[in-house]
Design an enzyme around this catalytic site. Structure first.
Site, PDB file in Angstrom:
ATOM      1  N   SER A   1       0.860  -1.191   0.000  1.00 28.17           N
ATOM      2  CA  SER A   1       0.000   0.000   0.000  1.00 28.17           C
ATOM      3  C   SER A   1       0.888   1.231   0.000  1.00 28.17           C
ATOM      4  O   SER A   1       1.670   1.446   0.935  1.00 28.17           O
ATOM      5  CB  SER A   1      -0.883   0.021   1.240  1.00 28.17           C
ATOM      6  OG  SER A   1      -1.413   1.327   1.384  1.00 28.17           O
TER       7      SER A   1
ATOM      8  N   HIS B   1      -1.238  -1.321  -4.325  1.00 29.68           N
ATOM      9  CA  HIS B   1      -2.514  -1.011  -3.661  1.00 29.68           C
ATOM     10  C   HIS B   1      -2.593   0.497  -3.377  1.00 29.68           C
ATOM     11  O   HIS B   1      -1.697   1.063  -2.750  1.00 29.68           O
ATOM     12  CB  HIS B   1      -2.590  -1.807  -2.360  1.00 29.68           C
ATOM     13  CG  HIS B   1      -3.891  -1.710  -1.630  1.00 29.68           C
ATOM     14  ND1 HIS B   1      -4.989  -2.468  -1.962  1.00 29.68           N
ATOM     15  CD2 HIS B   1      -4.268  -0.955  -0.567  1.00 29.68           C
ATOM     16  CE1 HIS B   1      -5.994  -2.184  -1.130  1.00 29.68           C
ATOM     17  NE2 HIS B   1      -5.580  -1.260  -0.276  1.00 29.68           N
TER      18      HIS B   1
ATOM     19  N   ASP C   1      -4.883   3.475  -1.742  1.00 27.93           N
ATOM     20  CA  ASP C   1      -5.956   3.719  -0.775  1.00 27.93           C
ATOM     21  C   ASP C   1      -6.560   5.099  -0.972  1.00 27.93           C
ATOM     22  O   ASP C   1      -5.918   6.122  -0.690  1.00 27.93           O
ATOM     23  CB  ASP C   1      -5.397   3.598   0.645  1.00 27.93           C
ATOM     24  CG  ASP C   1      -5.155   2.151   1.027  1.00 27.93           C
ATOM     25  OD1 ASP C   1      -6.106   1.353   0.902  1.00 27.93           O
ATOM     26  OD2 ASP C   1      -4.030   1.823   1.446  1.00 27.93           O
TER      27      ASP C   1
ATOM     28  N   MET D   1      -9.246   7.796   0.172  1.00 25.60           N
ATOM     29  CA  MET D   1     -10.036   8.157   1.360  1.00 25.60           C
ATOM     30  C   MET D   1     -10.640   9.547   1.184  1.00 25.60           C
ATOM     31  O   MET D   1      -9.994  10.429   0.611  1.00 25.60           O
ATOM     32  CB  MET D   1      -9.135   8.151   2.594  1.00 25.60           C
ATOM     33  CG  MET D   1      -8.388   6.843   2.796  1.00 25.60           C
ATOM     34  SD  MET D   1      -7.503   6.856   4.346  1.00 25.60           S
ATOM     35  CE  MET D   1      -6.622   5.286   4.238  1.00 25.60           C
TER      36      MET D   1
ATOM     37  N   HIS E   1      -8.489   0.920  -3.846  1.00 22.78           N
ATOM     38  CA  HIS E   1      -9.401   0.644  -2.734  1.00 22.78           C
ATOM     39  C   HIS E   1     -10.106   1.942  -2.367  1.00 22.78           C
ATOM     40  O   HIS E   1      -9.497   2.845  -1.774  1.00 22.78           O
ATOM     41  CB  HIS E   1      -8.556   0.104  -1.564  1.00 22.78           C
ATOM     42  CG  HIS E   1      -9.312  -0.158  -0.299  1.00 22.78           C
ATOM     43  ND1 HIS E   1      -8.679  -0.378   0.899  1.00 22.78           N
ATOM     44  CD2 HIS E   1     -10.629  -0.239  -0.036  1.00 22.78           C
ATOM     45  CE1 HIS E   1      -9.577  -0.573   1.849  1.00 22.78           C
ATOM     46  NE2 HIS E   1     -10.782  -0.489   1.307  1.00 22.78           N
TER      47      HIS E   1
ATOM     48  N   MET F   1     -12.316   4.100  -0.178  1.00 22.95           N
ATOM     49  CA  MET F   1     -12.942   4.265   1.140  1.00 22.95           C
ATOM     50  C   MET F   1     -13.672   5.597   1.075  1.00 22.95           C
ATOM     51  O   MET F   1     -13.283   6.586   1.722  1.00 22.95           O
ATOM     52  CB  MET F   1     -11.862   4.224   2.230  1.00 22.95           C
ATOM     53  CG  MET F   1     -11.330   2.814   2.460  1.00 22.95           C
ATOM     54  SD  MET F   1      -9.723   2.802   3.281  1.00 22.95           S
ATOM     55  CE  MET F   1      -8.674   2.984   1.845  1.00 22.95           C
TER      56      MET F   1
ATOM     57  N   MET G   1     -11.159  -6.368   5.671  1.00 20.90           N
ATOM     58  CA  MET G   1     -10.382  -5.406   6.456  1.00 20.90           C
ATOM     59  C   MET G   1     -10.022  -6.037   7.808  1.00 20.90           C
ATOM     60  O   MET G   1     -10.900  -6.525   8.522  1.00 20.90           O
ATOM     61  CB  MET G   1     -11.182  -4.128   6.715  1.00 20.90           C
ATOM     62  CG  MET G   1     -11.539  -3.316   5.481  1.00 20.90           C
ATOM     63  SD  MET G   1     -10.150  -2.769   4.465  1.00 20.90           S
ATOM     64  CE  MET G   1      -9.141  -1.877   5.651  1.00 20.90           C
TER      65      MET G   1
ATOM     66  N   GLY H   1      -8.759   3.715   7.405  1.00 18.15           N
ATOM     67  CA  GLY H   1      -8.480   5.139   7.582  1.00 18.15           C
ATOM     68  C   GLY H   1      -6.997   5.456   7.746  1.00 18.15           C
ATOM     69  O   GLY H   1      -6.550   6.507   7.328  1.00 18.15           O
TER      70      GLY H   1
ATOM     71  N   GLY I   1      -2.756   3.735   8.064  1.00 21.50           N
ATOM     72  CA  GLY I   1      -1.788   2.643   8.057  1.00 21.50           C
ATOM     73  C   GLY I   1      -1.262   2.425   9.470  1.00 21.50           C
ATOM     74  O   GLY I   1      -1.508   3.234  10.378  1.00 21.50           O
ATOM     75  N   GLY I   2      -0.551   1.324   9.640  1.00 25.04           N
ATOM     76  CA  GLY I   2       0.169   1.098  10.891  1.00 25.04           C
ATOM     77  C   GLY I   2      -0.675   0.719  12.093  1.00 25.04           C
ATOM     78  O   GLY I   2      -0.216   0.832  13.230  1.00 25.04           O
TER      79      GLY I   2
ATOM     80  N   ASP J   1      -6.452  -6.642   4.231  1.00 25.33           N
ATOM     81  CA  ASP J   1      -5.939  -5.277   4.296  1.00 25.33           C
ATOM     82  C   ASP J   1      -5.914  -4.785   5.743  1.00 25.33           C
ATOM     83  O   ASP J   1      -6.963  -4.582   6.357  1.00 25.33           O
ATOM     84  CB  ASP J   1      -6.829  -4.378   3.423  1.00 25.33           C
ATOM     85  CG  ASP J   1      -6.216  -3.005   3.204  1.00 25.33           C
ATOM     86  OD1 ASP J   1      -5.130  -2.745   3.731  1.00 25.33           O
ATOM     87  OD2 ASP J   1      -6.855  -2.208   2.486  1.00 25.33           O
ATOM     88  N   GLY J   2      -4.689  -4.606   6.256  1.00 27.22           N
ATOM     89  CA  GLY J   2      -4.518  -4.025   7.579  1.00 27.22           C
ATOM     90  C   GLY J   2      -3.693  -4.902   8.501  1.00 27.22           C
ATOM     91  O   GLY J   2      -4.068  -6.035   8.786  1.00 27.22           O
ATOM     92  N   GLY J   3      -2.553  -4.387   8.933  1.00 23.37           N
ATOM     93  CA  GLY J   3      -1.747  -5.099   9.919  1.00 23.37           C
ATOM     94  C   GLY J   3      -1.122  -6.390   9.432  1.00 23.37           C
ATOM     95  O   GLY J   3      -0.773  -7.258  10.239  1.00 23.37           O
TER      96      GLY J   3
ATOM     97  N   GLY K   1       1.292  -2.180   4.110  1.00 26.44           N
ATOM     98  CA  GLY K   1       1.845  -0.837   4.004  1.00 26.44           C
ATOM     99  C   GLY K   1       3.093  -0.716   4.847  1.00 26.44           C
ATOM    100  O   GLY K   1       4.214  -0.821   4.352  1.00 26.44           O
ATOM    101  N   SER K   2       2.907  -0.564   6.144  1.00 27.85           N
ATOM    102  CA  SER K   2       4.070  -0.332   6.997  1.00 27.85           C
ATOM    103  C   SER K   2       5.063  -1.492   6.968  1.00 27.85           C
ATOM    104  O   SER K   2       6.273  -1.267   6.984  1.00 27.85           O
ATOM    105  CB  SER K   2       3.638  -0.007   8.430  1.00 27.85           C
ATOM    106  OG  SER K   2       2.490  -0.704   8.784  1.00 27.85           O
TER     107      SER K   2
HETATM  108  C1  DX5 Z   1      -6.223   1.192   5.786  1.00 31.46           C
HETATM  109  C2  DX5 Z   1      -5.768   0.937   4.363  1.00 31.46           C
HETATM  110  C3  DX5 Z   1      -4.637  -0.012   4.266  1.00 31.46           C
HETATM  111  C4  DX5 Z   1      -3.391   0.422   4.954  1.00 31.46           C
HETATM  112  C5  DX5 Z   1      -2.672  -0.794   5.429  1.00 31.46           C
HETATM  113  O1  DX5 Z   1      -7.341   1.997   5.775  1.00 31.46           O
HETATM  114  O2  DX5 Z   1      -6.846   0.426   3.582  1.00 31.46           O
HETATM  115  O3  DX5 Z   1      -4.379  -0.394   2.921  1.00 31.46           O
HETATM  116  O4  DX5 Z   1      -2.537   1.181   4.165  1.00 31.46           O
HETATM  117  O5  DX5 Z   1      -1.584  -0.364   6.174  1.00 31.46           O
HETATM  118  P1  DX5 Z   1      -0.783  -1.325   7.156  1.00 31.46           P
HETATM  119  O6  DX5 Z   1      -0.284  -2.473   6.335  1.00 31.46           O
HETATM  120  O7  DX5 Z   1       0.283  -0.429   7.662  1.00 31.46           O
HETATM  121  O8  DX5 Z   1      -1.762  -1.780   8.202  1.00 31.46           O
HETATM  122 ZN    ZN Z   2      -6.485  -0.500   1.501  1.00 32.37          ZN
END
Ligand code: DX5
Ligand code: ZN
Length: 229
Positions: free
Chosen positions: A12, A37, A39, A41, A70, A72, A141, A146, A148-149, A176-178, A198-199
């Protein structure tokens, strides 16, 4: 973009250097990313703001793999054509974003893209029961969207249930997420094949030190694929 169930790592770019997207995208692809990916928002559906269609269109020439967008945002439908024009390969909308997700998925396919549907952590698998033939990807999710991290929320029972509901349809399950080397095996085991990170991909690296991205991607992939060993 043909269908396969091999593990795909989708970094991401929410965790990239926001002043240097072109180089960041080229670096993660050179270092083994399968998809990119993006994101989107809107500060309304989620409490953060990122990329409009003009930004996404500017990313497009740098993406040689798959541009996975993606959304949001709410509403979705007025922006579908703009993201098609921006060059999205996969366009994902949230099931919670409005009352007409069925029509939204039809419109995404109608605009020539693969259609994805995303589920927030509080939304059950059954919310997509009547959408399985209209979708190419279900995004589960594992954080509240909203930012990352954030800390991974265990959704393995939902993932397994979705894989069972999907049966032999060619539908990806994206997480997606963590996602990191610790959580990747749990979701892969449950039936996921596209892992957004992402992170865990961008941590410690940069366009001047892209080998770290490669190492991070390889570690997540190895951990996920390890469940098949
Ligand atoms: C969160 C995003 C994710 C996010 C994931 O709203 O949809 O794609 O960037 O970030 P990590 O991998 O750091 O949780
Ligand atoms: Zn995403």
């Amino acid at each position: 973009m043909s269908f396969d169930r091999k593990i795909k790592i989708a970094p991401s770019i929410l965790s990239a250097d926001f002043a240097n997207f072109g180089a960041e995208i080229r670096a993660i692809e050179a270092e083994g990313a399968d998809w990119v990916h993006v994101d989107v928002m809107d500060g309304h559906f989620v409490p953060n703001l990122t990329f409009g269609p003009m930004a996404v269109k500017a990313f497009r020439p740098h993406v040689k793999t798959v541009m996975d967008v993606h959304l949001m945002i709410a509403p979705v439908d007025p922006y579908i054509d703009a993201y098609a024009d921006a060059g999205a390969d996969v366009l994902t909308a949230h099931v919670e974003a409005g009352p007409h997700i069925h029509r939204t998925l039809q419109a995404i396919r109608g605009a020539g893209m693969k259609a994805g549907v995303a589920l927030n952590p509080g939304t059950p698998a059954e919310a997509v029961a009547h959408l399985l033939d209209l979708t190419d990807l279900i995004c589960v999710m594992t954080v509240n969207p909203g930012f990352g991290g954030q800390k991974f929320i265990d959704m393995t029972a939902k993932i397994a249930r979705l894989r069972e509901m999907i049966g032999d349809r060619p539908v990806h399950i994206e997480i997606d997420g963590g996602v990191d080397p610790k959580t990747a095996p749990l979701v892969a085991q449950a039936g996921a094949d596209v892992l957004v990170a992402g992170s865990a991909v961008f941590r410690g690296g940069s366009v001047d030190n892209p080998g770290v991205y490669g190492q991070n991607i390889a570690e997540i992939r190895a951990a996920a694929e390890g469940v098949w060993a």
